[in-house]
Design a protein around this motif. Structure first.
Motif, PDB file in Angstrom:
ATOM      1  N   ARG A   1       0.840  -1.209   0.000  1.00  0.00           N
ATOM      2  CA  ARG A   1       0.000   0.000   0.000  1.00  0.00           C
ATOM      3  C   ARG A   1       0.874   1.258   0.000  1.00  0.00           C
ATOM      4  O   ARG A   1       0.629   2.191  -0.762  1.00  0.00           O
ATOM      5  CB  ARG A   1      -0.942  -0.006   1.210  1.00  0.00           C
ATOM      6  N   GLN A   2       1.915   1.235   0.853  1.00  0.00           N
ATOM      7  CA  GLN A   2       2.826   2.395   0.925  1.00  0.00           C
ATOM      8  C   GLN A   2       3.527   2.632  -0.409  1.00  0.00           C
ATOM      9  O   GLN A   2       3.613   3.766  -0.880  1.00  0.00           O
ATOM     10  CB  GLN A   2       3.894   2.164   2.001  1.00  0.00           C
ATOM     11  N   ALA A   3       3.987   1.552  -1.009  1.00  0.00           N
ATOM     12  CA  ALA A   3       4.706   1.683  -2.286  1.00  0.00           C
ATOM     13  C   ALA A   3       3.783   2.240  -3.373  1.00  0.00           C
ATOM     14  O   ALA A   3       4.212   3.005  -4.246  1.00  0.00           O
ATOM     15  CB  ALA A   3       5.266   0.329  -2.714  1.00  0.00           C
ATOM     16  N   GLY A   4       2.541   1.853  -3.321  1.00  0.00           N
ATOM     17  CA  GLY A   4       1.598   2.265  -4.370  1.00  0.00           C
ATOM     18  C   GLY A   4       1.053   3.662  -4.200  1.00  0.00           C
ATOM     19  O   GLY A   4       0.550   4.258  -5.162  1.00  0.00           O
ATOM     20  N   ASP A   5       1.175   4.190  -2.993  1.00  0.00           N
ATOM     21  CA  ASP A   5       0.546   5.477  -2.688  1.00  0.00           C
ATOM     22  C   ASP A   5       0.893   6.608  -3.669  1.00  0.00           C
ATOM     23  O   ASP A   5       0.002   7.295  -4.148  1.00  0.00           O
ATOM     24  CB  ASP A   5       0.850   5.871  -1.242  1.00  0.00           C
ATOM     25  N   PRO A   6       2.194   6.810  -4.010  1.00  0.00           N
ATOM     26  CA  PRO A   6       2.534   7.914  -4.931  1.00  0.00           C
ATOM     27  C   PRO A   6       1.965   7.728  -6.344  1.00  0.00           C
ATOM     28  O   PRO A   6       1.991   8.676  -7.137  1.00  0.00           O
ATOM     29  CB  PRO A   6       4.065   7.876  -4.981  1.00  0.00           C
ATOM     30  N   PHE A   7       1.481   6.554  -6.649  1.00  0.00           N
ATOM     31  CA  PHE A   7       1.012   6.269  -8.016  1.00  0.00           C
ATOM     32  C   PHE A   7      -0.505   6.332  -8.134  1.00  0.00           C
ATOM     33  O   PHE A   7      -1.065   5.964  -9.146  1.00  0.00           O
ATOM     34  CB  PHE A   7       1.493   4.883  -8.451  1.00  0.00           C
ATOM     35  N   ARG A   8      -1.145   6.832  -7.056  1.00  0.00           N
ATOM     36  CA  ARG A   8      -2.593   6.627  -7.010  1.00  0.00           C
ATOM     37  C   ARG A   8      -3.398   7.414  -8.048  1.00  0.00           C
ATOM     38  O   ARG A   8      -4.553   7.084  -8.299  1.00  0.00           O
ATOM     39  CB  ARG A   8      -3.144   6.845  -5.599  1.00  0.00           C
ATOM     40  N   THR A   9      -2.790   8.434  -8.675  1.00  0.00           N
ATOM     41  CA  THR A   9      -3.517   9.125  -9.755  1.00  0.00           C
ATOM     42  C   THR A   9      -3.738   8.178 -10.935  1.00  0.00           C
ATOM     43  O   THR A   9      -4.719   8.308 -11.668  1.00  0.00           O
ATOM     44  CB  THR A   9      -2.689  10.312 -10.299  1.00  0.00           C
TER      45      THR A   9
END
Ligand SMILES: [Mg+2]
Length: 235
Positions: A134-142
């Protein structure tokens, strides 16, 4: 319209080894030959991966839940997918670093989606894996949205989409044939298709679990053996 993993092919520990049984492959081939049947396999796998596992000509394939589709003389790619592909690569790099020390995880780049499999990881590690992913994916959420699945964390394009859209496109393409839609699936990602086909056709959930949860599907089958018997009954 058929899902692949858990519907046509048994779920296996290593997703790369999933395959159709010989009986299932033969049943599909026979059904696909009928002139009055249009067959589609709709999966979360990439289109290329899916085609190579099913190996039938003249049927429809929908990869990545329908973001990329192909059929006789026709193909479709969602317009945002070029950007999504770049973001998937970056996320893959990040996850390979983050999960390097975690035993039993498999990262699968599906081109327009990314899946982290944790079926082989020790049970006590599951919560930590969820947190790290979840943390790794956070910056990619757009661009990418994390979704749950059966022993997987999956990042799919942040576009309003689901297998229901793939089903709708196929139905539209064959509108003049007035098809009676039949959809078989086993997972939460199949539910939008079950919902979409309510009152329109036959929907079947494959579920071996007696305490199975809610589904919008009309019928339930218990095993790949039963799926095969059902497909044979149509030929
Ligand atoms: Mg499935």
């Amino acid at each position: 319209m058929l899902d692949f993993d858990g519907t046509l092919a048994p779920i296996v520990r290593d997703p790369a080894r999933a395959s159709l049984g010989r009986g299932m492959a033969a049943s599909l081939a026979r059904l696909a030959k009928r002139n009055d049947v249009v067959m589609a396999v709709i999966s979360g796998r990439s289109l290329a991966d899916l085609k190579q596992r099913v190996r039938l000509a003249n049927i429809y394939y929908a990869g990545c839940h329908g973001f990329e589709m192909e059929g006789p003389g026709w193909s479709y790619l969602h317009p945002r997918m070029a950007r999504v592909e770049t973001q998937v690569k970056k996320l893959e790099d990040r996850l390979r670093t983050t999960l390097a020390g975690v035993q039993g995880t498999i990262i699968e780049n599906k081109r327009y989606a990314l899946t982290v499999h944790y079926r082989r990881a020790p049970r006590k590690e599951h919560p930590r894996i969820g947190r790290l992913v979840r943390q790794a994916g956070d910056p990619f959420r757009t661009w990418l949205r994390m979704e749950p699945g059966r022993m997987i964390h999956e990042f799919r394009p942040a576009v309003a989409w689901g297998k229901d859209k793939a089903v709708a496109q196929l139905m539209r393409r064959h509108r003049k044939d007035e098809p009676y839609p039949i959809f078989l699936g086993d997972d939460v990602t199949d539910e939008p298709a079950f919902e979409f086909l309510k009152g329109k056709g036959l929907t079947i959930k494959i579920d071996s679990d007696e305490r199975a949860g809610r589904t919008a599907a009309i019928l339930r089958l218990r095993s790949q053996r039963q799926v095969m018997a059902f497909l044979r009954s149509l030929t």
